[in-house]
Design a protein around this motif. Sequence first.
Motif, PDB file in Angstrom:
ATOM      1  N   SER A   1       0.826  -1.203   0.000  1.00  0.00           N
ATOM      2  CA  SER A   1       0.000   0.000   0.000  1.00  0.00           C
ATOM      3  C   SER A   1       0.860   1.252   0.000  1.00  0.00           C
ATOM      4  CB  SER A   1      -0.909   0.014   1.240  1.00  0.00           C
ATOM      5  OG  SER A   1      -1.670   1.204   1.292  1.00  0.00           O
ATOM      6  N   ASN A   2       0.367   2.292  -0.642  1.00  0.00           N
ATOM      7  CA  ASN A   2       0.988   3.609  -0.527  1.00  0.00           C
ATOM      8  C   ASN A   2       0.051   4.591   0.186  1.00  0.00           C
ATOM      9  OD1 ASN A   2      -0.967   4.171  -2.420  1.00  0.00           O
ATOM     10  ND2 ASN A   2       0.412   5.101  -3.926  1.00  0.00           N
TER      11      ASN A   2
ATOM     12  N   LEU B   1       4.176  -0.940  -6.851  1.00  0.00           N
ATOM     13  CA  LEU B   1       3.936  -0.654  -5.429  1.00  0.00           C
ATOM     14  C   LEU B   1       5.120  -1.046  -4.553  1.00  0.00           C
ATOM     15  CD1 LEU B   1       0.189  -1.481  -4.668  1.00  0.00           C
ATOM     16  CD2 LEU B   1       1.410   0.628  -4.143  1.00  0.00           C
TER      17      LEU B   1
ATOM     18  N   PRO C   1       7.293   2.596  -4.623  1.00  0.00           N
ATOM     19  CA  PRO C   1       6.479   3.814  -4.789  1.00  0.00           C
ATOM     20  C   PRO C   1       7.361   5.047  -4.959  1.00  0.00           C
ATOM     21  CG  PRO C   1       6.407   3.043  -2.511  1.00  0.00           C
ATOM     22  CD  PRO C   1       7.068   1.961  -3.311  1.00  0.00           C
TER      23      PRO C   1
END
Length: 217
Positions: A125-126, A159, A162
Amino acid sequence: MLIEDDRMIGTAIEQALKDAAYAVDWVTDGETAVHAAENESYELGLLDLGLPKADGREVLRRLRTLGRKLPVIIVTARDAVDDRIDGLDLGADDYLVKPFEIRELLARMRAVLRREGSGSPPLLSNGKLNLDPATRQASFVDQIALLTAREFALLQALLARPGRVLSRSELERQIYGWNEEVESNAIEYLIHTIRKKLGAAAIRNVRGVGWMVDRSS
């Protein structure tokens, strides 16, 4: 890298790994395996012991002399306790006896990659864009979608880094193996289908350079 000389077994493992969104380079003898490891960067090696030109034990010895660490899972029909001990003492990270369930192989791969710090965490996740490796489900803002294996592999590559722009050739190396033909617009098409599912802002295009996702927010 898959190091397996049996065509039937190699074909089955290669396809299973591709279905699980891994890019696979398959070699069928020990000398080629060592040469590939010297010239390419791999996250993991799956090593049979009964190989032509250089057997698996010799391959493992030579891999361990290389400057960078390559996690290796021995995948073999040799099931004697002495063989297992010898393989692990030579530097293998795990030992799996044939025949085996593909699900077990994939689980052992994930475990080794987690230990090495090069595998996927439970969730990538970012902050806005989320990817679940266990289900291949992605979400961005209020959009949720199930990705194909290729879409998942591309989004996973972005991802994992990032804020970094990845070129077409870098993404192709992450997604496709040596023997796979890659159409000239394959990466653009995958990005188009991901954006269609999640929204155009999920992946940014840096014109003339490549693609990226935003840094963690």
